[in-house]
Design a protein around this motif. Sequence first.
Motif, PDB file in Angstrom:
ATOM      1  N   LYS A  91     -51.189  91.789  37.638  1.00 32.27           N
ATOM      2  CA  LYS A  91     -49.968  91.602  38.432  1.00 32.27           C
ATOM      3  C   LYS A  91     -48.792  91.305  37.497  1.00 32.27           C
ATOM      4  CE  LYS A  91     -51.815  92.573  42.273  1.00 32.27           C
ATOM      5  NZ  LYS A  91     -51.417  93.823  42.926  1.00 32.27           N
ATOM      6  N   GLU A  92     -47.721  90.677  38.018  1.00 27.81           N
ATOM      7  CA  GLU A  92     -46.508  90.467  37.214  1.00 27.81           C
ATOM      8  C   GLU A  92     -46.795  89.663  35.948  1.00 27.81           C
ATOM      9  OE1 GLU A  92     -46.725  90.844  40.359  1.00 27.81           O
ATOM     10  OE2 GLU A  92     -44.798  91.349  41.317  1.00 27.81           O
ATOM     11  N   SER A  93     -47.822  88.815  35.997  1.00 23.19           N
ATOM     12  CA  SER A  93     -48.400  88.238  34.772  1.00 23.19           C
ATOM     13  C   SER A  93     -49.910  88.348  34.957  1.00 23.19           C
ATOM     14  CB  SER A  93     -47.992  86.765  34.620  1.00 23.19           C
ATOM     15  OG  SER A  93     -48.568  85.976  35.652  1.00 23.19           O
ATOM     16  N   ASP A  94     -50.681  87.978  33.925  1.00 22.06           N
ATOM     17  CA  ASP A  94     -52.129  87.842  34.133  1.00 22.06           C
ATOM     18  C   ASP A  94     -52.285  86.564  34.964  1.00 22.06           C
ATOM     19  OD1 ASP A  94     -54.711  86.902  34.018  1.00 22.06           O
ATOM     20  OD2 ASP A  94     -55.064  87.599  31.974  1.00 22.06           O
ATOM     21  N   ARG A  95     -52.360  86.744  36.287  1.00 21.26           N
ATOM     22  CA  ARG A  95     -52.247  85.587  37.180  1.00 21.26           C
ATOM     23  C   ARG A  95     -53.446  84.655  37.131  1.00 21.26           C
ATOM     24  NH1 ARG A  95     -48.965  88.097  42.259  1.00 21.26           N
ATOM     25  NH2 ARG A  95     -46.922  87.895  41.262  1.00 21.26           N
ATOM     26  N   ILE A  96     -54.537  85.058  36.513  1.00 20.19           N
ATOM     27  CA  ILE A  96     -55.630  84.083  36.374  1.00 20.19           C
ATOM     28  C   ILE A  96     -55.287  83.161  35.211  1.00 20.19           C
ATOM     29  CG2 ILE A  96     -58.082  83.763  35.901  1.00 20.19           C
ATOM     30  CD1 ILE A  96     -58.619  86.352  37.414  1.00 20.19           C
ATOM     31  N   SER A  97     -54.935  83.743  34.070  1.00 24.93           N
ATOM     32  CA  SER A  97     -54.723  82.887  32.902  1.00 24.93           C
ATOM     33  C   SER A  97     -53.411  82.098  33.011  1.00 24.93           C
ATOM     34  CB  SER A  97     -54.822  83.715  31.615  1.00 24.93           C
ATOM     35  OG  SER A  97     -53.575  84.087  31.150  1.00 24.93           O
ATOM     36  N   SER A  98     -52.321  82.722  33.504  1.00 25.09           N
ATOM     37  CA  SER A  98     -51.041  81.985  33.555  1.00 25.09           C
ATOM     38  C   SER A  98     -51.128  80.839  34.564  1.00 25.09           C
ATOM     39  CB  SER A  98     -49.885  82.925  33.885  1.00 25.09           C
ATOM     40  OG  SER A  98     -50.127  83.628  35.076  1.00 25.09           O
ATOM     41  N   LEU A  99     -51.757  81.109  35.696  1.00 28.90           N
ATOM     42  CA  LEU A  99     -51.881  80.076  36.729  1.00 28.90           C
ATOM     43  C   LEU A  99     -52.722  78.901  36.226  1.00 28.90           C
ATOM     44  CD1 LEU A  99     -51.408  79.515  39.772  1.00 28.90           C
ATOM     45  CD2 LEU A  99     -53.487  80.785  40.238  1.00 28.90           C
ATOM     46  N   CYS A 100     -53.866  79.225  35.606  1.00 27.86           N
ATOM     47  CA  CYS A 100     -54.761  78.158  35.140  1.00 27.86           C
ATOM     48  C   CYS A 100     -54.052  77.321  34.072  1.00 27.86           C
ATOM     49  CB  CYS A 100     -56.059  78.741  34.585  1.00 27.86           C
ATOM     50  SG  CYS A 100     -57.070  79.449  35.895  1.00 27.86           S
ATOM     51  N   ARG A 101     -53.355  78.017  33.158  1.00 31.32           N
ATOM     52  CA  ARG A 101     -52.705  77.271  32.074  1.00 31.32           C
ATOM     53  C   ARG A 101     -51.642  76.317  32.626  1.00 31.32           C
ATOM     54  NH1 ARG A 101     -49.752  80.315  27.336  1.00 31.32           N
ATOM     55  NH2 ARG A 101     -51.578  81.601  27.626  1.00 31.32           N
ATOM     56  N   LEU A 122     -51.040  75.186  35.836  1.00 34.34           N
ATOM     57  CA  LEU A 122     -51.496  74.106  36.731  1.00 34.34           C
ATOM     58  C   LEU A 122     -52.236  73.035  35.929  1.00 34.34           C
ATOM     59  CD1 LEU A 122     -52.588  75.826  40.075  1.00 34.34           C
ATOM     60  CD2 LEU A 122     -50.540  74.467  39.616  1.00 34.34           C
ATOM     61  N   HIS A 123     -52.987  73.457  34.915  1.00 35.08           N
ATOM     62  CA  HIS A 123     -53.653  72.494  34.034  1.00 35.08           C
ATOM     63  C   HIS A 123     -52.597  71.597  33.366  1.00 35.08           C
ATOM     64  CE1 HIS A 123     -56.388  70.868  31.038  1.00 35.08           C
ATOM     65  NE2 HIS A 123     -55.459  71.158  30.131  1.00 35.08           N
ATOM     66  N   VAL A 133     -53.658  69.452  37.043  1.00 35.01           N
ATOM     67  CA  VAL A 133     -54.649  69.911  38.031  1.00 35.01           C
ATOM     68  C   VAL A 133     -55.954  70.237  37.307  1.00 35.01           C
ATOM     69  CG1 VAL A 133     -55.188  71.774  39.687  1.00 35.01           C
ATOM     70  CG2 VAL A 133     -52.858  70.827  39.560  1.00 35.01           C
ATOM     71  N   LYS A 134     -57.093  69.879  37.940  1.00 36.95           N
ATOM     72  CA  LYS A 134     -58.400  70.212  37.352  1.00 36.95           C
ATOM     73  C   LYS A 134     -58.742  71.637  37.756  1.00 36.95           C
ATOM     74  CE  LYS A 134     -60.783  65.821  37.120  1.00 36.95           C
ATOM     75  NZ  LYS A 134     -61.766  64.996  37.807  1.00 36.95           N
ATOM     76  N   ILE A 135     -58.457  72.576  36.874  1.00 40.99           N
ATOM     77  CA  ILE A 135     -58.677  74.004  37.178  1.00 40.99           C
ATOM     78  C   ILE A 135     -59.362  74.659  35.992  1.00 40.99           C
ATOM     79  CG2 ILE A 135     -56.293  74.594  36.420  1.00 40.99           C
ATOM     80  CD1 ILE A 135     -56.321  76.811  38.602  1.00 40.99           C
ATOM     81  N   GLU A 136     -60.354  75.493  36.286  1.00 41.42           N
ATOM     82  CA  GLU A 136     -61.109  76.140  35.204  1.00 41.42           C
ATOM     83  C   GLU A 136     -61.020  77.652  35.378  1.00 41.42           C
ATOM     84  OE1 GLU A 136     -65.721  76.465  33.717  1.00 41.42           O
ATOM     85  OE2 GLU A 136     -65.216  75.004  35.269  1.00 41.42           O
ATOM     86  N   GLY A 172     -60.185  69.675  43.666  1.00 41.09           N
ATOM     87  CA  GLY A 172     -58.917  69.244  44.259  1.00 41.09           C
ATOM     88  C   GLY A 172     -58.932  67.826  44.799  1.00 41.09           C
ATOM     89  N   GLY A 173     -57.829  67.509  45.480  1.00 39.76           N
ATOM     90  CA  GLY A 173     -57.741  66.232  46.174  1.00 39.76           C
ATOM     91  C   GLY A 173     -56.940  65.174  45.439  1.00 39.76           C
ATOM     92  N   VAL A 174     -56.364  65.531  44.286  1.00 44.65           N
ATOM     93  CA  VAL A 174     -55.578  64.561  43.525  1.00 44.65           C
ATOM     94  C   VAL A 174     -54.167  65.136  43.368  1.00 44.65           C
ATOM     95  CG1 VAL A 174     -55.441  63.270  41.346  1.00 44.65           C
ATOM     96  CG2 VAL A 174     -57.668  64.025  42.220  1.00 44.65           C
ATOM     97  N   ARG A 175     -53.154  64.310  43.547  1.00 45.20           N
ATOM     98  CA  ARG A 175     -51.779  64.820  43.363  1.00 45.20           C
ATOM     99  C   ARG A 175     -51.591  65.263  41.928  1.00 45.20           C
ATOM    100  NH1 ARG A 175     -47.349  60.614  45.249  1.00 45.20           N
ATOM    101  NH2 ARG A 175     -45.948  62.304  44.656  1.00 45.20           N
ATOM    102  N   PRO A 176     -50.937  66.420  41.694  1.00 44.86           N
ATOM    103  CA  PRO A 176     -50.633  66.819  40.309  1.00 44.86           C
ATOM    104  C   PRO A 176     -49.766  65.735  39.664  1.00 44.86           C
ATOM    105  CG  PRO A 176     -50.112  68.599  41.847  1.00 44.86           C
ATOM    106  CD  PRO A 176     -50.464  67.404  42.675  1.00 44.86           C
TER     107      PRO A 176
END
Length: 425
Positions: A334-344, A346-347, A351-354, A364-368
């Motif tokens: 997509k407009e970016s590599d939305r898996i890697s850009s999003l994970c980077r 939000l981390h 956010v706990k994202i892998e 989830g369940g914790v405020r960023p």
Amino acid sequence: ECTLPGDKSLTHRVALFAALAEGESRVGNFLRAGVTQAMLGALSDFGVDWALDGDTLIIQGRGPSELHSPKNVLNCGNSGTTLWLLAGALAGANVSCILDGSSGLRTRPMGRIVEPLCAMGVRIQAAPGDVAPLTLESRPEGEALQALEISLPVASAQVKTAILLAGLGAQGTTDLREPGPSRDHTERLLASMGVEIMRDPQIHRVRLQPPDSPLRPLNLDLPGDISSAAFLIVAALIVPGSDLLLKGIGLNPTRVGLLDVLQKMGASIEFHNLKEVHGEPMGDLRIQTSELVGIRVEGPLVVRMIDEFPIFAVAAALARGKTTVSEAEELRHKESDRISSLCRELHNMGVKIEEKPDGFVIEGGVRPRGGVCVASHGDHRLAMALSVAGLAAEEPTGVEGAEIINESFPEFTAILRGFGAEATS
Ligand code: S3P
């Protein structure tokens, strides 16, 4: 309470299809944004007369045979939809041109449309590495396009539309199958313009017969963009005490995967005033802050919410428990590599994202935490999703490169401010 600018996918299609029709089309609630400006700019280069009266597009269609081959290289900006849809339509109209775009657009895969179009007899070539610019050469008189029978390896409305538009100018019936339910605005609109389209949604099959008479012009008001609404919907769900009414939003079943998922997660979303305009379902949505729980997303659902994963991840970050997304490797194109850009990013916000090869997992369940400056990666949807995550974060969040939001939803920040968000630029 608010209304939203017209749907981006429909805006691209009505502008292009109206140019291929014969007669004057009038389209209200036309999305005025960077990517749709790219389509209108390209149509001017082909000699199409159009004007905007506020957000109403008035376009004088003279049929495909009246499109001129432009002298200049066509700049599709950041808009993949402009480039892919034009390539199909221009092939059908037998026009020569070079289609190019921003450095971001030049990284996106072109083979997926170049190969099927070549198989139809279109003289089209990508640059080395299978990227833009695309060079399209007109065929000598008497050399007709042949309709294609094809099974696409990936469900993609942009690829499907390019092939169907080329099929308008081909000999024989175009017969196309996909592995999943990609958005079907093209089929609905072309049918309303008089094209014979046969569909079997159970097996994601479309057949198109080239029309004997010109396409009929369009007269309609576009529904609000569900993909833009998605940011406000998730904002309302996660900011305590919210109660939001979004009016006149497009609710095409191939686009509302996010609403289905959010409801399963416990979201309070009510539907009101449901109706259909030019074959497109629409209605009002009322959203109230809700306690969400984690969920698993995979299979055909992925394509029904393909543009919504950045903002879905924000909802999942606030939802109790684990959320898993898989079979979504298409997000990398997509407009970016939305898996890697999003994970980077939000981390970076806490956010706990892998990251996984075909998706991601969120605890989830914790405020960023916030308190950082995150990057948009030149991706409008990532910039908006991170802004909404900022609304729920403990500390203020900066989004670098946020002007990219103007590509699809220029009113985004003003609308959030209108609801009381503190957003400065
Ligand atoms: C679009 C289709 C989607 C979507 C894009 C617009 C369209 O892509 O991501 O923003 O207007 O047809 P694919 O269905 O091609 O993956």
